[in-house]
Design an enzyme around this catalytic site. Sequence first.
Site, PDB file in Angstrom:
ATOM      1  N   CYS A 431       0.679  -1.296   0.023  1.00 12.29           N
ATOM      2  CA  CYS A 431      -0.094  -0.050   0.017  1.00 12.29           C
ATOM      3  C   CYS A 431       0.869   1.221  -0.036  1.00 12.29           C
ATOM      4  O   CYS A 431       0.289   2.468   0.596  1.00 12.29           O
ATOM      5  CB  CYS A 431      -1.137   0.104   1.155  1.00 12.29           C
ATOM      6  SG  CYS A 431      -1.982  -1.286   1.083  1.00 12.29           S
ATOM      7  N   ASN A 432       2.004   1.137  -0.485  1.00 11.28           N
ATOM      8  CA  ASN A 432       3.032   2.479  -0.682  1.00 11.28           C
ATOM      9  C   ASN A 432       3.574   2.600  -1.977  1.00 11.28           C
ATOM     10  O   ASN A 432       4.546   2.113  -2.373  1.00 11.28           O
ATOM     11  CB  ASN A 432       4.185   2.261   0.339  1.00 11.28           C
ATOM     12  CG  ASN A 432       4.962   3.513   0.569  1.00 11.28           C
ATOM     13  OD1 ASN A 432       4.757   4.386  -0.138  1.00 11.28           O
ATOM     14  ND2 ASN A 432       5.483   3.718   1.864  1.00 11.28           N
TER      15      ASN A 432
END
Length: 820
Positions: A431-432
């Site tokens: 999620c980055n």
Amino acid sequence: MDREKEEFLKEFGEDYGYPNAPKNIDEIRASEFKRLDGVVYLDHAGATLYSETQMEAIFKNLTSNVYGNPHSQSDSSLATSEVVRAARQQVLDYCNASPEDYKCIFTSGATAALKLVGEAFPWSRESCFMYTIENHNSVLGIREYALNQGAVACAVDVEDQQNNGLARKDGSTIKVVQYPSQRRNGARLQDESPGDDVYNLFAFPSECNFSGVKFSLDLAKIIKNDAKRVLGSSPYTKGQWMVLVDAAKGCATTPPDLSKFPVDFLVVSFYKIFGYPSGLGALIVRSEAAELLKVKYFSGGTVAACIADIDFVRRRRGIEESFEDGTQSFLSIAAIHYGFKIINTLTVSAISRHTAVLSTYLRKTLLSLRHANGACVCMIYGRDSTKISSCELGPTVTFNLKRPDGSWVGYGEVEKLASLSGIHLRTGCFCNPGACAKYVGLSHLDLLSNIEAGHVCWDGNDILHGKPTGAVRISIGYMSTYEDVKKSISFIVNSFVSLPNQAGIGYKLWENSVDLSTKERYLSTLSVHLKSITIYPIKSCGGFNVNEWPLSSSGLQHDRGWLLKSPDGEILTQKKVREMCLISTFIDLAHGLLVVESPRCNMKLQINIESDLSQGVKEVEIQAQRYVMQGYCNEVDLWFTNAISRPCILLRCYSSESQSCMNNGGSAATCRDVGSKLNFVNEAPFLLISEDSVSDLNTRLCSNDRNVSHQQKIHIDPMRFRPNLVISGADPYAEDSWSNISIGNKHFTSLGGCNRCQMVNLDPQTGKVHHSKEPLATLASYRRVKGRIFFGILLRYETIVGLTEEAKPWIRVGESIHPI
């Protein structure tokens, strides 16, 4: 103690294992984490683990006290209020924040805390939301609020030109590289007076959850006090800058000291620190900053007075009361006391040192790995760990692996094999997306090309256009041990490092494959014959054996001719519904009946194959095949619903039409038989398994050191692989080399090996998965080709055009098998 651990302790012993705590690391693992026996858990950046003592104390508290809704004045409500007050103080103490300067607002998680800041921040058309490229999606989401209110958004990359952290607090060593600014046309603008102050927001993580790189909180001072020093001639330096720090990951080992740094908003996630409770976070907010937030919604708990039929509301004055909508999760809040108690007993500084030495050891060892030809095995992402101290890197090691020829190993392959070895880690982009693109080296063109190819988060596309789409992440927790790290290193060496005299572990063709001349191949298969025939009428349900059976253009007649589908459209398989393997099936060809039984149903069900069909015809697409299907009456669907304990309907394949089925390398589907009319099969009409290959597998299972040490006697039957055809009399794995074969006078084409997954670990008799991960773990050790584990071959029947229904050929047990 082995020599390698002695050397590790010689170098890191002062910081490893909590020598000054009431319990050392070995005692902690033995008493607090007994459930980790045989499990190597290395995803603490995702969620760390709760201890057994912690949970016992929590439940003892909850079963010994009465806690009522805090929005009351009863004794139980007052007890709750006191627990919440004490918890707020614990959170502030953890970050060394004065209650005079900071307030603790409890939220439903770190994401909710970030969302609160985004939607309540005083955005204007002159505002700027600036954020480092290495931010979690939950921080990037604030951009939506800024852009929708007419503000500018801008990503930056923060670099330290001396490569040794923020050594000088005047900012002279910091370089901020700005990406193009973003502004949304047609955004809704807040009403504002020309003289209103302009507020900007700068967001960065205390520790990047992708790379483990730590950001010095000195950056908060620099941005707030002298933004022009690092932003240069940027047009977005006017106005007042406020700073948000996402410490959801960093708080686990290095909580920010808010007595030293003027952070306005700090986000905390408790399950990242001590495992339980999840669904609870906190926003630590500077009191002056809280006064600027503009809350629109009001609810129970945030209102001092409200009149229902006119536009009148008076909000509570307290900062916490103004932002905590509804009733707090007060039982979860009561639980954090016991998590902090464990952390405080060990001390944060000792946890930081313990996790740092483990991650340093892991980084150094991975960087030293070489293939037999001298090529590097591991590419580690983040700052150059050889040039900076471990204190600037969190206990996270993110990497990708390479083969001796320089090609990448897909992270999906690493995760799959790690799981088989009992190692829990995480893969992907975590999620980055900004950090992932930065470190993996993905340009905008690469990212857009990957999206066009169908790549989305959590899918299986780990390598696209020759580049990884993500990475492998190992993250250390306070209860991690040297043995955990050592096992992960051994796994990588054994699975992916090419040693001398080996063609390349992890991607070479399997041992014992047969490479014979045509004459030798013919002589070796003189005694090969068909041992058994199995039909599986309903996809993922049990099958039945026959001595002979008719063939059709779609394979064995009626094989995988039916399936179960949930009301929401999901095709049900054993991967999610283990009970399906307990449904037994049989087809009476003479009477045209499908007969099914289940231990959960008192009576067997008989379905007339033709006449019981409903009139409704449905079109469904499954794995790029378009099927025309028909259903059955409610009584039939109810029987299957009871058999698997979930609502479902039975559908029969009426006809199918191939659309764009592609090989595993494509993006459309997995099926390989593009030239046949297919029933509900995954890849091909027939799966052939050799009894002799299974025998070789069983020999390997018996000699497997892990199985011997656990005194596990594992014997695999050929039916574990759900074959249609079982053969006997061939050399082990001779089938790998067959391109075409004849069974009797019927001709078949091999479509290649069958890629196996965890479903072969499912015992079809019980519906349970073996904890030993067998037989897939052993298969992975010698039957792996670039991430795929092959066992058995897929076949297509070469039909004779023009045959009538009556003239359909039959296949029979005992027929001879010959390569063509």
